[in-house]
Design an enzyme around this catalytic site. Structure first.
Site, mmCIF file in Angstrom:
data_model
loop_
_atom_site.group_PDB
_atom_site.id
_atom_site.type_symbol
_atom_site.label_atom_id
_atom_site.label_comp_id
_atom_site.label_asym_id
_atom_site.label_seq_id
_atom_site.Cartn_x
_atom_site.Cartn_y
_atom_site.Cartn_z
ATOM 1 C CG HIS A 179 40.091 25.728 41.827
ATOM 2 N ND1 HIS A 179 40.900 25.867 42.927
ATOM 3 C CD2 HIS A 179 39.979 24.390 41.605
ATOM 4 C CE1 HIS A 179 41.255 24.662 43.362
ATOM 5 N NE2 HIS A 179 40.703 23.742 42.582
ATOM 6 C CB THR A 192 47.263 32.383 43.745
ATOM 7 O OG1 THR A 192 47.676 31.026 43.570
ATOM 8 C CG2 THR A 192 45.997 32.433 44.574
ATOM 9 C CG PHE A 231 42.284 33.152 52.425
ATOM 10 C CD1 PHE A 231 41.809 32.085 51.673
ATOM 11 C CD2 PHE A 231 43.643 33.195 52.719
ATOM 12 C CE1 PHE A 231 42.662 31.080 51.238
ATOM 13 C CE2 PHE A 231 44.510 32.199 52.284
ATOM 14 C CZ PHE A 231 44.007 31.129 51.532
ATOM 15 N NE ARG A 277 43.952 32.311 39.208
ATOM 16 C CZ ARG A 277 44.428 31.259 39.871
ATOM 17 N NH1 ARG A 277 45.732 31.018 39.892
ATOM 18 N NH2 ARG A 277 43.609 30.452 40.508
ATOM 19 C CE LYS A 317 38.565 30.385 42.129
ATOM 20 N NZ LYS A 317 39.508 30.919 43.139
ATOM 21 C CG ASN A 371 41.843 33.482 41.997
ATOM 22 O OD1 ASN A 371 40.743 32.968 42.037
ATOM 23 N ND2 ASN A 371 42.918 32.922 42.508
ATOM 24 N NE ARG A 375 48.929 24.775 40.553
ATOM 25 C CZ ARG A 375 48.035 25.258 41.404
ATOM 26 N NH1 ARG A 375 46.756 24.921 41.289
ATOM 27 N NH2 ARG A 375 48.389 26.072 42.359
#
Ligand code: CMP
Length: 139
Positions: free
Chosen positions: A116, A92, A58, A103, A10, A113, A86
């Protein structure tokens, strides 16, 4: 079963120039990066990509963030790739992420974070198609 999952590094990751370090963690965990490109996602694309979250409070901020700076989109391949990615990403909310996860190591907040990853085989297929044509994926 060998699976493919869609990963996004991100804007907070490209901004801090840590995409290589994240890719190092991804490869060390046994994933093959079988497609990858750096893209500036438009606000319209972000709204479509995150459509499942459109009722969440959000949603607007999330879409604005994803389109605020370049991202790196990639297809990862590995046995059990969807769940294993994951696990590698961590929770998250990075405040709850386990040691050794992307993360925990890099993400500053739940909004920023860093990564994705697709959450199911159905969504992985949809999300991969969203960014890549078959000829761009070289397994
Ligand atoms: P991601 O896995 O990309 O999917 C949706 C994103 O929404 C999530 O990562 C978070 O970065 C962001 N987000 C912001 N606030 C929340 C929240 N309260 N719960 C879940 N996701 C959130």
């Amino acid at each position: 079963m060998i699976q493919r999952t869609l990963s996004i590094l991100k804007p907070d990751a490209t901004d801090r120039n840590i995409t290589g370090e994240i890719n190092g963690m991804i490869e060390a965990a046994g994933f093959r990066i079988i497609a990858q490109k750096r893209v500036l996602i438009t606000l319209d694309q972000a709204r479509k990509f995150y459509e499942v979250h459109k009722e969440r409070p959000f949603y607007d901020d999330l879409c604005a963030f994803l389109s605020s700076a370049p991202t790196v989109v990639q297809v990862l391949e590995k046995e059990n790739a969807i769940n294993d990615y994951r696990t590698l990403m961590g929770a998250t909310n990075p405040a709850s992420a386990d040691e050794g996860t992307i993360r925990k190591r890099f993400a500053p907040s739940i909004d920023k974070n860093s990564v994705h990853g697709s959450d199911s085989p159905e969504n992985a297929a949809i999300e991969i198609k969203f960014f890549f044509s078959e000829t761009e994926i070289v397994g």
